[in-house]
Design a protein around this motif. Sequence first.
Motif, PDB file in Angstrom:
ATOM      1  N   PHE A  51       0.824  -1.202   0.000  1.00  0.00           N
ATOM      2  CA  PHE A  51       0.000   0.000   0.000  1.00  0.00           C
ATOM      3  C   PHE A  51       0.860   1.254   0.000  1.00  0.00           C
ATOM      4  N   SER A  52       0.262   2.353  -0.469  1.00  0.00           N
ATOM      5  CA  SER A  52       0.850   3.666  -0.238  1.00  0.00           C
ATOM      6  C   SER A  52       0.693   3.977   1.253  1.00  0.00           C
ATOM      7  N   THR A  53       1.346   5.031   1.728  1.00  0.00           N
ATOM      8  CA  THR A  53       1.314   5.345   3.159  1.00  0.00           C
ATOM      9  C   THR A  53      -0.105   5.615   3.659  1.00  0.00           C
ATOM     10  N   SER A  54      -0.912   6.265   2.828  1.00  0.00           N
ATOM     11  CA  SER A  54      -2.299   6.562   3.220  1.00  0.00           C
ATOM     12  C   SER A  54      -3.203   5.343   3.091  1.00  0.00           C
ATOM     13  N   GLY A  55      -2.791   4.387   2.237  1.00  0.00           N
ATOM     14  CA  GLY A  55      -3.624   3.223   1.964  1.00  0.00           C
ATOM     15  C   GLY A  55      -4.539   3.403   0.770  1.00  0.00           C
ATOM     16  N   ARG A  56      -4.557   4.598   0.195  1.00  0.00           N
ATOM     17  CA  ARG A  56      -5.462   4.852  -0.936  1.00  0.00           C
ATOM     18  C   ARG A  56      -5.021   4.109  -2.197  1.00  0.00           C
ATOM     19  N   LEU A  57      -3.719   3.879  -2.332  1.00  0.00           N
ATOM     20  CA  LEU A  57      -3.202   3.151  -3.499  1.00  0.00           C
ATOM     21  C   LEU A  57      -2.740   1.755  -3.100  1.00  0.00           C
ATOM     22  N   LEU A  58      -3.031   0.797  -3.966  1.00  0.00           N
ATOM     23  CA  LEU A  58      -2.532  -0.570  -3.798  1.00  0.00           C
ATOM     24  C   LEU A  58      -1.662  -0.903  -5.005  1.00  0.00           C
ATOM     25  N   PHE A  59      -0.410  -1.244  -4.741  1.00  0.00           N
ATOM     26  CA  PHE A  59       0.533  -1.635  -5.800  1.00  0.00           C
ATOM     27  C   PHE A  59       0.614  -3.160  -5.838  1.00  0.00           C
ATOM     28  N   ALA A  60       0.575  -3.705  -7.049  1.00  0.00           N
ATOM     29  CA  ALA A  60       0.626  -5.165  -7.177  1.00  0.00           C
ATOM     30  C   ALA A  60       1.539  -5.564  -8.326  1.00  0.00           C
ATOM     31  N   GLY A  61       2.437  -6.528  -8.044  1.00  0.00           N
ATOM     32  CA  GLY A  61       3.349  -7.046  -9.066  1.00  0.00           C
ATOM     33  C   GLY A  61       2.755  -8.282  -9.726  1.00  0.00           C
ATOM     34  N   TYR A  62       2.931  -8.383 -11.048  1.00  0.00           N
ATOM     35  CA  TYR A  62       2.270  -9.437 -11.832  1.00  0.00           C
ATOM     36  C   TYR A  62       3.266 -10.269 -12.637  1.00  0.00           C
ATOM     37  N   ASP A  63       2.798 -11.461 -13.007  1.00  0.00           N
ATOM     38  CA  ASP A  63       3.600 -12.365 -13.836  1.00  0.00           C
ATOM     39  C   ASP A  63       3.814 -11.831 -15.254  1.00  0.00           C
ATOM     40  N   ASP A  64       2.972 -10.840 -15.677  1.00  0.00           N
ATOM     41  CA  ASP A  64       3.059 -10.338 -17.062  1.00  0.00           C
ATOM     42  C   ASP A  64       4.035  -9.159 -17.190  1.00  0.00           C
ATOM     43  N   PHE A  65       4.957  -9.034 -16.223  1.00  0.00           N
ATOM     44  CA  PHE A  65       6.048  -8.045 -16.217  1.00  0.00           C
ATOM     45  C   PHE A  65       5.603  -6.659 -15.735  1.00  0.00           C
ATOM     46  N   ASN A  66       4.315  -6.486 -15.395  1.00  0.00           N
ATOM     47  CA  ASN A  66       3.804  -5.165 -15.009  1.00  0.00           C
ATOM     48  C   ASN A  66       3.591  -5.045 -13.507  1.00  0.00           C
ATOM     49  N   CYS A  67       3.537  -3.787 -13.060  1.00  0.00           N
ATOM     50  CA  CYS A  67       3.059  -3.469 -11.720  1.00  0.00           C
ATOM     51  C   CYS A  67       1.834  -2.592 -11.901  1.00  0.00           C
ATOM     52  N   ASN A  68       0.679  -3.059 -11.439  1.00  0.00           N
ATOM     53  CA  ASN A  68      -0.549  -2.281 -11.561  1.00  0.00           C
ATOM     54  C   ASN A  68      -0.805  -1.498 -10.286  1.00  0.00           C
ATOM     55  N   VAL A  69      -1.352  -0.302 -10.456  1.00  0.00           N
ATOM     56  CA  VAL A  69      -1.691   0.563  -9.328  1.00  0.00           C
ATOM     57  C   VAL A  69      -3.207   0.675  -9.255  1.00  0.00           C
ATOM     58  N   TRP A  70      -3.756   0.316  -8.092  1.00  0.00           N
ATOM     59  CA  TRP A  70      -5.216   0.288  -7.924  1.00  0.00           C
ATOM     60  C   TRP A  70      -5.665   1.343  -6.917  1.00  0.00           C
ATOM     61  N   ASP A  71      -6.847   1.896  -7.174  1.00  0.00           N
ATOM     62  CA  ASP A  71      -7.505   2.779  -6.216  1.00  0.00           C
ATOM     63  C   ASP A  71      -8.193   1.879  -5.195  1.00  0.00           C
ATOM     64  N   THR A  72      -7.667   1.852  -3.978  1.00  0.00           N
ATOM     65  CA  THR A  72      -8.153   0.919  -2.951  1.00  0.00           C
ATOM     66  C   THR A  72      -9.651   1.076  -2.695  1.00  0.00           C
ATOM     67  N   LEU A  73     -10.134   2.322  -2.672  1.00  0.00           N
ATOM     68  CA  LEU A  73     -11.534   2.576  -2.323  1.00  0.00           C
ATOM     69  C   LEU A  73     -12.473   2.363  -3.495  1.00  0.00           C
ATOM     70  N   LYS A  74     -12.131   2.927  -4.654  1.00  0.00           N
ATOM     71  CA  LYS A  74     -13.039   2.865  -5.821  1.00  0.00           C
ATOM     72  C   LYS A  74     -12.899   1.561  -6.603  1.00  0.00           C
ATOM     73  N   GLY A  75     -11.726   0.913  -6.476  1.00  0.00           N
ATOM     74  CA  GLY A  75     -11.533  -0.383  -7.127  1.00  0.00           C
ATOM     75  C   GLY A  75     -10.989  -0.321  -8.534  1.00  0.00           C
ATOM     76  N   GLY A  76     -10.844   0.887  -9.093  1.00  0.00           N
ATOM     77  CA  GLY A  76     -10.358   1.010 -10.468  1.00  0.00           C
ATOM     78  C   GLY A  76      -8.846   1.018 -10.551  1.00  0.00           C
ATOM     79  N   ARG A  77      -8.353   0.779 -11.767  1.00  0.00           N
ATOM     80  CA  ARG A  77      -6.906   0.823 -11.995  1.00  0.00           C
ATOM     81  C   ARG A  77      -6.515   2.247 -12.355  1.00  0.00           C
ATOM     82  N   CYS A  78      -5.518   2.788 -11.655  1.00  0.00           N
ATOM     83  CA  CYS A  78      -5.141   4.184 -11.911  1.00  0.00           C
ATOM     84  C   CYS A  78      -3.694   4.313 -12.371  1.00  0.00           C
TER      85      CYS A  78
END
Length: 346
Positions: free
Chosen positions: A283-310
């Motif tokens: 998570f980011s320090t506030s928790g609003r962002l969730l960072f996730a590492g993937y097998d497809d070579f990417n790191c996706n950033v998610w909006d923890t509250l809204k659920g969308g990819r940002c």
Amino acid sequence: MADAQIAKLRKEAEELKSKIKADRDSKRDTTLADACSDLDELPRMGMRVRRTLRGHLAKIYAMHWATDNRHLVSASQDGKLLVWDAPSSNKVHAIPLRSSWVMTCAYAPSGSFVACGGLDNICSIYNLRHREGQVRVSRELAGHTGYLSCCRFLSDEQIVTSSGDMTCALWDIETGQLKTQFSGHTGDVMSLSLNPQSGDVHTFVSGACDALAKLWDIRTAKAVQTFAGHESDINAVKFFPSGDAFATGSDDASCRLFDLRADAELNQYTHDNILCGITSVDFSTSGRLLFAGYDDFNCNVWDTLKGGRCGVLNSHENRVSCLGMSADGLALCTGSWDSLLKVWTH
């Protein structure tokens, strides 16, 4: 006769599970989506690679920041544990390992020790403040009967480990003794996360190949909560900064947010284009962002509250195997099978 009894007990267990679920659902007065409906969507995340840490000669499997926000440790199957000074990209220590099949590493909160382990089933502790200057093994914690998947220091005196033997363990580093074993998962335990609240050194969460996440009380050695929902192995777990929730990443191509107080799943983070597994989350320090590492070579950033990819951080040329946010929230580090670590900032 025994088969009939087992079938009857299984049926009773399923009925009880259904009753518990119905009772839980009846108390759920809102959803996270409804509660956050007035919030604006987050803008697209613009993070760039500021440092590339080169030095490993094979796949990187794990990394962990020190609490000073400057140093980090990384583990690779080149048989080296490297301690880095991230701002300068310099290597501070290069520690040769007895086993190159390393899967996890950790930095002690004091900054005095690092730990690692893997297919040797042993958690090895290294003292970075050794008088003679050379970093040596100060303790080898042997007791697991399966590979070491994750380790995290509670202090310089205690460390928690998770293993492919389906258990977690609390160790006394000074004596090298196994203090407490945590049994309850029915598959390899892949990840653990300690409660980040400074007053709470008593709980941690684990994620396993039984597709379950469990909250453990260190004092009682019992799982006090179990969270179901994933459809495949859970590879990564990470506490929300407040300590009231945690995120999981799974081979079912989803990340999820579970809340301890609601005893329920609050959100899922998926995309039609994402079909691969998740290796790591933070998570980011506030928790609003969730960072996730993937097998497809990417790191996706998610909006923890809204659920969308940002945001999508794509700079690696192979699987993103590990990632971590520095304690001050200013830098994200990703590690990959391409043998590189990359430090990202806004």
